[in-house]
Design a protein around this motif. Sequence first.
Motif, PDB file in Angstrom:
ATOM      1  N   THR A  31      -3.844-108.093  47.377  1.00 23.42           N
ATOM      2  CA  THR A  31      -4.805-108.395  48.437  1.00 23.42           C
ATOM      3  C   THR A  31      -5.051-109.904  48.544  1.00 23.42           C
ATOM      4  OG1 THR A  31      -5.879-106.266  48.099  1.00 23.42           O
ATOM      5  CG2 THR A  31      -7.145-107.956  49.261  1.00 23.42           C
ATOM      6  N   VAL A  32      -5.151-110.577  47.413  1.00 22.67           N
ATOM      7  CA  VAL A  32      -5.358-112.031  47.418  1.00 22.67           C
ATOM      8  C   VAL A  32      -4.172-112.727  48.081  1.00 22.67           C
ATOM      9  CG1 VAL A  32      -5.474-114.061  45.916  1.00 22.67           C
ATOM     10  CG2 VAL A  32      -6.937-112.101  45.468  1.00 22.67           C
TER      11      VAL A  32
ATOM     12  N   THR B  20      -4.160-112.074  51.841  1.00 23.23           N
ATOM     13  CA  THR B  20      -5.194-112.869  52.507  1.00 23.23           C
ATOM     14  C   THR B  20      -4.773-114.328  52.625  1.00 23.23           C
ATOM     15  OG1 THR B  20      -6.888-111.380  51.641  1.00 23.23           O
ATOM     16  CG2 THR B  20      -7.630-113.530  52.427  1.00 23.23           C
TER      17      THR B  20
ATOM     18  N   SER C 131      -2.126-114.632  55.287  1.00 23.34           N
ATOM     19  CA  SER C 131      -2.730-114.522  56.611  1.00 23.34           C
ATOM     20  C   SER C 131      -3.457-115.813  56.991  1.00 23.34           C
ATOM     21  CB  SER C 131      -3.692-113.348  56.632  1.00 23.34           C
ATOM     22  OG  SER C 131      -4.351-113.273  57.865  1.00 23.34           O
ATOM     23  N   LEU C 132      -4.151-116.410  56.039  1.00 23.93           N
ATOM     24  CA  LEU C 132      -4.868-117.662  56.294  1.00 23.93           C
ATOM     25  C   LEU C 132      -3.890-118.781  56.646  1.00 23.93           C
ATOM     26  CD1 LEU C 132      -7.540-119.283  56.237  1.00 23.93           C
ATOM     27  CD2 LEU C 132      -7.073-119.717  53.823  1.00 23.93           C
TER      28      LEU C 132
END
Length: 90
Positions: free
Chosen positions: A32-33, A36, A39-40
Motif C-alpha cells: 500500500t505504501v 501510494t 500514485s503521488l
Amino acid sequence: MSSITTSLSNLLSSFLEILRSILSTFYSALETVFATASSLISSIIDLFSGAVGFVLGNIVIIGFLVAAFVGYSAYQQKQGRNKKGALKSS
C-alpha cells in the motif's frame, strides 16, 4: 498420547498461522505504501506536464508580454523615471 500429539500439532499450527498473518499484514501495508508513493509521483508528473503544456501552448503570448515589459522598462529608463519616487540623477 495421541491427544497430546494432536494438541501440540494444533498449537504449532496456530503459531504458524499467526506468523503467516503478521507477515501477510506487513506485506500488504508495504504494498500500500509503494502504491501510494507511485500514485503521488504519477500525479506530480501529470501536474508538471500540464503546466509545461500550458506554457508551451501560450509561449507567443508570454513572449509578447515579456517583450512589452522589457520595452516599457527601457522606455522608462530612457526618460529618467526608472523608479517611482526616485530622484533623477543627472
